[in-house]
Design a protein around this motif. Structure first.
Motif, PDB file in Angstrom:
ATOM      1  N   ASN A  64       0.965  -0.443 -15.613  1.00  0.00           N
ATOM      2  CA  ASN A  64       0.279  -0.771 -16.870  1.00  0.00           C
ATOM      3  C   ASN A  64      -0.329   0.471 -17.532  1.00  0.00           C
ATOM      4  O   ASN A  64      -0.509   0.501 -18.750  1.00  0.00           O
ATOM      5  CB  ASN A  64      -0.815  -1.808 -16.615  1.00  0.00           C
ATOM      6  CG  ASN A  64      -0.238  -3.170 -16.252  1.00  0.00           C
ATOM      7  OD1 ASN A  64       0.886  -3.486 -16.624  1.00  0.00           O
ATOM      8  ND2 ASN A  64      -0.991  -3.972 -15.519  1.00  0.00           N
ATOM      9  N   LYS A  65      -0.639   1.495 -16.730  1.00  0.00           N
ATOM     10  CA  LYS A  65      -1.187   2.746 -17.273  1.00  0.00           C
ATOM     11  C   LYS A  65      -0.100   3.670 -17.817  1.00  0.00           C
ATOM     12  O   LYS A  65      -0.392   4.710 -18.402  1.00  0.00           O
ATOM     13  CB  LYS A  65      -1.979   3.501 -16.192  1.00  0.00           C
ATOM     14  CG  LYS A  65      -3.308   2.883 -15.840  1.00  0.00           C
ATOM     15  CD  LYS A  65      -3.976   3.623 -14.681  1.00  0.00           C
ATOM     16  CE  LYS A  65      -4.377   5.035 -15.054  1.00  0.00           C
ATOM     17  NZ  LYS A  65      -5.134   5.707 -13.967  1.00  0.00           N
ATOM     18  N   GLY A  66       1.168   3.310 -17.579  1.00  0.00           N
ATOM     19  CA  GLY A  66       2.255   4.175 -18.017  1.00  0.00           C
ATOM     20  C   GLY A  66       2.558   5.292 -17.036  1.00  0.00           C
ATOM     21  O   GLY A  66       3.126   6.330 -17.409  1.00  0.00           O
ATOM     22  N   VAL A  67       2.189   5.090 -15.758  1.00  0.00           N
ATOM     23  CA  VAL A  67       2.460   6.070 -14.702  1.00  0.00           C
ATOM     24  C   VAL A  67       3.780   5.700 -14.028  1.00  0.00           C
ATOM     25  O   VAL A  67       3.992   4.545 -13.658  1.00  0.00           O
ATOM     26  CB  VAL A  67       1.325   6.096 -13.662  1.00  0.00           C
ATOM     27  CG1 VAL A  67       1.653   7.053 -12.522  1.00  0.00           C
ATOM     28  CG2 VAL A  67       0.010   6.483 -14.323  1.00  0.00           C
ATOM     29  N   LYS A  68       4.658   6.679 -13.881  1.00  0.00           N
ATOM     30  CA  LYS A  68       5.930   6.432 -13.201  1.00  0.00           C
ATOM     31  C   LYS A  68       5.718   6.442 -11.683  1.00  0.00           C
ATOM     32  O   LYS A  68       5.059   7.331 -11.144  1.00  0.00           O
ATOM     33  CB  LYS A  68       6.956   7.498 -13.576  1.00  0.00           C
ATOM     34  CG  LYS A  68       8.347   7.250 -12.959  1.00  0.00           C
ATOM     35  CD  LYS A  68       9.287   8.417 -13.197  1.00  0.00           C
ATOM     36  CE  LYS A  68       9.594   8.605 -14.655  1.00  0.00           C
ATOM     37  NZ  LYS A  68      10.551   9.701 -14.885  1.00  0.00           N
ATOM     38  N   VAL A  69       6.275   5.446 -10.981  1.00  0.00           N
ATOM     39  CA  VAL A  69       6.189   5.367  -9.524  1.00  0.00           C
ATOM     40  C   VAL A  69       7.592   5.478  -8.946  1.00  0.00           C
ATOM     41  O   VAL A  69       8.499   4.732  -9.336  1.00  0.00           O
ATOM     42  CB  VAL A  69       5.539   4.047  -9.063  1.00  0.00           C
ATOM     43  CG1 VAL A  69       5.543   3.951  -7.535  1.00  0.00           C
ATOM     44  CG2 VAL A  69       4.112   3.929  -9.590  1.00  0.00           C
ATOM     45  N   ILE A  70       7.781   6.414  -8.013  1.00  0.00           N
ATOM     46  CA  ILE A  70       9.042   6.552  -7.274  1.00  0.00           C
ATOM     47  C   ILE A  70       8.736   6.182  -5.828  1.00  0.00           C
ATOM     48  O   ILE A  70       7.993   6.875  -5.139  1.00  0.00           O
ATOM     49  CB  ILE A  70       9.607   7.987  -7.328  1.00  0.00           C
ATOM     50  CG1 ILE A  70       9.632   8.525  -8.765  1.00  0.00           C
ATOM     51  CG2 ILE A  70      10.990   8.041  -6.683  1.00  0.00           C
ATOM     52  CD1 ILE A  70      10.538   7.776  -9.702  1.00  0.00           C
ATOM     53  N   MET A  71       9.301   5.082  -5.354  1.00  0.00           N
ATOM     54  CA  MET A  71       9.038   4.600  -3.998  1.00  0.00           C
ATOM     55  C   MET A  71      10.285   4.761  -3.140  1.00  0.00           C
ATOM     56  O   MET A  71      11.385   4.380  -3.546  1.00  0.00           O
ATOM     57  CB  MET A  71       8.615   3.139  -4.022  1.00  0.00           C
ATOM     58  CG  MET A  71       8.272   2.575  -2.653  1.00  0.00           C
ATOM     59  SD  MET A  71       7.740   0.841  -2.769  1.00  0.00           S
ATOM     60  CE  MET A  71       7.451   0.462  -1.034  1.00  0.00           C
ATOM     61  N   ILE A  72      10.109   5.337  -1.941  1.00  0.00           N
ATOM     62  CA  ILE A  72      11.212   5.515  -0.992  1.00  0.00           C
ATOM     63  C   ILE A  72      10.770   4.946   0.343  1.00  0.00           C
ATOM     64  O   ILE A  72       9.713   5.300   0.872  1.00  0.00           O
ATOM     65  CB  ILE A  72      11.593   6.996  -0.844  1.00  0.00           C
ATOM     66  CG1 ILE A  72      12.126   7.536  -2.175  1.00  0.00           C
ATOM     67  CG2 ILE A  72      12.638   7.180   0.250  1.00  0.00           C
ATOM     68  CD1 ILE A  72      12.432   9.020  -2.157  1.00  0.00           C
ATOM     69  N   SER A  73      11.599   4.059   0.896  1.00  0.00           N
ATOM     70  CA  SER A  73      11.247   3.392   2.140  1.00  0.00           C
ATOM     71  C   SER A  73      12.368   3.537   3.160  1.00  0.00           C
ATOM     72  O   SER A  73      13.494   3.112   2.909  1.00  0.00           O
ATOM     73  CB  SER A  73      10.970   1.909   1.880  1.00  0.00           C
ATOM     74  OG  SER A  73      10.736   1.215   3.081  1.00  0.00           O
ATOM     75  N   ASP A  74      12.072   4.154   4.302  1.00  0.00           N
ATOM     76  CA  ASP A  74      13.037   4.297   5.392  1.00  0.00           C
ATOM     77  C   ASP A  74      12.539   3.474   6.573  1.00  0.00           C
ATOM     78  O   ASP A  74      11.903   3.990   7.495  1.00  0.00           O
ATOM     79  CB  ASP A  74      13.190   5.773   5.779  1.00  0.00           C
ATOM     80  CG  ASP A  74      14.311   5.988   6.798  1.00  0.00           C
ATOM     81  OD1 ASP A  74      14.931   4.993   7.226  1.00  0.00           O
ATOM     82  OD2 ASP A  74      14.560   7.148   7.177  1.00  0.00           O
ATOM     83  N   SER A  75      12.808   2.177   6.525  1.00  0.00           N
ATOM     84  CA  SER A  75      12.346   1.289   7.591  1.00  0.00           C
ATOM     85  C   SER A  75      13.224   0.046   7.626  1.00  0.00           C
ATOM     86  O   SER A  75      13.885  -0.287   6.639  1.00  0.00           O
ATOM     87  CB  SER A  75      10.885   0.887   7.368  1.00  0.00           C
ATOM     88  OG  SER A  75      10.752   0.149   6.176  1.00  0.00           O
ATOM     89  N   CYS A  76      13.219  -0.635   8.765  1.00  0.00           N
ATOM     90  CA  CYS A  76      13.972  -1.875   8.882  1.00  0.00           C
ATOM     91  C   CYS A  76      13.425  -2.912   7.907  1.00  0.00           C
ATOM     92  O   CYS A  76      12.213  -2.965   7.665  1.00  0.00           O
ATOM     93  CB  CYS A  76      13.893  -2.419  10.305  1.00  0.00           C
ATOM     94  SG  CYS A  76      14.685  -1.355  11.543  1.00  0.00           S
ATOM     95  N   PHE A  77      14.332  -3.730   7.342  1.00  0.00           N
ATOM     96  CA  PHE A  77      13.964  -4.803   6.421  1.00  0.00           C
ATOM     97  C   PHE A  77      13.208  -4.279   5.197  1.00  0.00           C
ATOM     98  O   PHE A  77      12.442  -4.994   4.573  1.00  0.00           O
ATOM     99  CB  PHE A  77      13.130  -5.878   7.135  1.00  0.00           C
ATOM    100  CG  PHE A  77      13.755  -6.344   8.420  1.00  0.00           C
ATOM    101  CD1 PHE A  77      14.806  -7.249   8.404  1.00  0.00           C
ATOM    102  CD2 PHE A  77      13.326  -5.855   9.633  1.00  0.00           C
ATOM    103  CE1 PHE A  77      15.410  -7.654   9.590  1.00  0.00           C
ATOM    104  CE2 PHE A  77      13.926  -6.256  10.815  1.00  0.00           C
ATOM    105  CZ  PHE A  77      14.976  -7.159  10.800  1.00  0.00           C
ATOM    106  N   SER A  78      13.444  -3.021   4.859  1.00  0.00           N
ATOM    107  CA  SER A  78      12.640  -2.389   3.815  1.00  0.00           C
ATOM    108  C   SER A  78      12.942  -2.943   2.428  1.00  0.00           C
ATOM    109  O   SER A  78      12.155  -2.755   1.502  1.00  0.00           O
ATOM    110  CB  SER A  78      12.827  -0.871   3.835  1.00  0.00           C
ATOM    111  OG  SER A  78      14.200  -0.527   3.832  1.00  0.00           O
TER     112      SER A  78
END
Length: 536
Positions: free
Chosen positions: A177-191
């Motif tokens: 909502n603030k206009g901030v870009k989020v890059i999420m990376i997940s290396d886990s089972c069932f991620s």
């Protein structure tokens, strides 16, 4: 001209300069998590996730802070081992969320154990007796913390939709909502369960019984029903890369002691920028991940290309110098093979492999650690020449599956004595299939077309036996009959392609790339079927 008009013109000029090149640059924040080599609970297997987190943190520091860790530590939080608690993760995310402003970027990286209500290992089995917790876990996943307690899952685990999405006003929704870009990376089972959104094509199904549920029966029942995730507001600025889908376990590389997906991510940070424009877009990063077999089960959001050209990383421009040593990690060039006896030329358009000299032979490993081959110096050149065929890219990806003949699993490792089949998906199949295999001894065999005139959608059907290791298969689905007829002229008895055949096939396929293609690695191991692992 009046003074005030001059001032006005100067003011306009300054405004234009600011908009062109002097606008405030983005600030880069991060919450980087790796857990854990050892847990207080002996029921949890230790992982090499700390190395994954340290490596990714180092990449961010190099990209955005010139390698200065002191400067980076003000904005990027690194949490490993004992520091990975639910309270610490929430605290770090809150601090980042409050500092970040519109136009800034936040990276959220996690490597470690993951779970969900679909986890057959029953990491969260006690949650089935807790209606409130089960409600929180529906259509969500969790990250396992250092102090994870099997009997207090709700208090100790990081549950995505509760602790990351909203987080009482400072989670991903707040940033979005603030206009901030989020890059999420997940290396886990069932991620894949760590991100739930109305645009996510991966559907999540949740068992409805409290205790003693028959997992397979309940999930099958729910898949026929309507218990699907509620549609949620779409993110505008979040991009998510996950090691696996909602029901997939993922693995580590035992030799390199790293998460396989994390290694692929690290590789793509160095090689995804193909047009040398100093940035890596979502599309470029996604396509790079797709080229790696260990990442082919990965999930990405958004699934549509509305953010395809959004920058996800700053490209790294590093000068690489290589000397001939016993161990050389290189981007191997197909060009300049005549110099192979002295050095291996660097070319970032080609494969990341690792070559280790072993006596008079050379062992070839992929960047993520699996051993491809062991060859002598003569066959090494031929093996590297063959890789250029595997480097060819078509207009689209072809769907190819590797199954054991009982269809119990897809991809992964296959054990001694297992029967397996490599099959082209029916809807992608044409009459012009070209398929080759490269084995661990450097031998290239044309599977189709062949001297038996076999045009089946099943390319290979065989029983796993010695020698064990990694075989590579490349499949092309041609639409041009003339091109296919040129390939057919190269067919030889037994299918083994020598130097001439390799070069001729490469020229034919390079000339017209109006085809679909796929690359598959088959890993076979010297273990009986009963001991064959399906994941971590």
């Amino acid at each position: 001209m009046k003074i005030r008009n001059k001032i006005a013109i100067v003011g306009i000029a300054l405004t234009m300069l600011t908009s062109i090149g002097y606008a405030k640059s983005s600030t880069y924040y991060g919450v980087v998590i790796g857990c854990c080599e050892e847990y207080p609970s002996q029921r949890l297997k230790g992982l090499h996730a700390k190395a994954d987190a340290n490596s990714f943190y180092g990449e961010l520091v190099d990209m955005y802070y010139g390698g200065n860790r002191n400067s980076a530590s003000q904005n990027i939080h690194l949490l490993t081992e004992k520091s990975v608690t639910r309270a610490n993760v929430k605290k770090a995310l809150k601090e980042v969320a409050q500092k970040a402003k519109s136009g800034d970027v936040v990276y959220f990286f996690y490597s470690g154990h993951g779970s969900s209500l679909l986890d057959k290992s029953r990491i969260i089995a006690p949650s089935y007796s807790n209606n409130e917790l089960r409600k929180v876990m529906e259509n969500s996943g969790l990250f396992v913390t250092y102090d994870f307690d099997f009997k207090q899952v709700g208090k100790t685990a990081i549950i995505a939709k509760r602790d990351l999405r909203d987080n009482n006003g400072y989670g991903f929704e707040y940033l979005d909502n603030k206009g901030v870009k989020v890059i999420m990376i997940s290396d886990s089972c069932f991620s894949g369960n760590m991100f739930r959104n109305s645009s996510n094509s991966t559907k999540k199904f949740v068992p409805t019984t409290k205790l003693n549920l028959n997992y397979d029966r309940e999930v099958a029942k729910i898949k026929q029903g309507s218990n699907r995730p509620n549609a949620q507001k779409e993110y505008t600025n979040l991009i998510f890369f996950s090691a696996g889908g909602t029901d997939k376990a993922v693995a580590e590389d035992d030799r390199l002691k790293r998460g396989k997906f994390s290694l692929v991510v690290e590789k793509c940070l160095k090689s995804a920028n193909q047009n040398n424009d100093n940035v890596i877009t979502k599309k470029e990063f996604q396509e790079c991940l797709h080229t790696e077999d260990t990442a082919k089960a990965f999930v990405v959001y958004p699934t549509k290309d509305k953010l395809a050209n959004q920058t996800v990383f700053k490209a790294q421009q590093k000068n690489i110098s290589v000397q001939q040593k016993d161990k050389i990690r290189v981007k191997t060039s197909i060009r300049g093979l005549e110099q192979i006896s002295n050095e291996i030329i660097i070319d970032n358009q080609n494969y990341d492999i690792e070559i280790i000299k072993s006596g008079s032979n050379y062992k070839i490993f992929r960047y993520t650690g699996e051993e491809y081959a062991e060859v002598n110096s003569t066959d090494l050149k031929k093996y590297l020449q063959a890789l250029k065929l595997f480097k060819l890219k078509g207009k689209n990806k072809l769907e190819v599956k590797v199954l054991d003949t009982n269809k119990r699993k897809e991809m992964g490792q296959f054990c001694d004595g297992e029967e397996l089949a490599v099959t082209v998906n029916g809807r992608d199949r044409t009459n012009y299939i070209v398929a080759i295999t490269l084995d661990r001894q450097g031998k290239v065999i044309m599977l189709q077309p062949n001297d038996y005139e076999n045009h089946s959608s099943t390319l290979v059907r065989t029983k796993v036996q010695y020698p064990f290791g990694m075989d590579k298969i490349k499949v092309f689905s041609l639409t041009n009959k003339q091109q296919y007829n040129q390939v057919k002229k190269l067919v030889v008895k037994g299918g083994v392609l020598e130097d001439y055949g390799l070069n001729a096939l490469y020229k034919i396929l390079k000339r017209n790339r109006d085809y679909k293609e796929a690359e598959v690695d088959i890993e076979t191991i010297d273990k009986p079927i009963s001991q064959c692992r399906k994941g971590d």
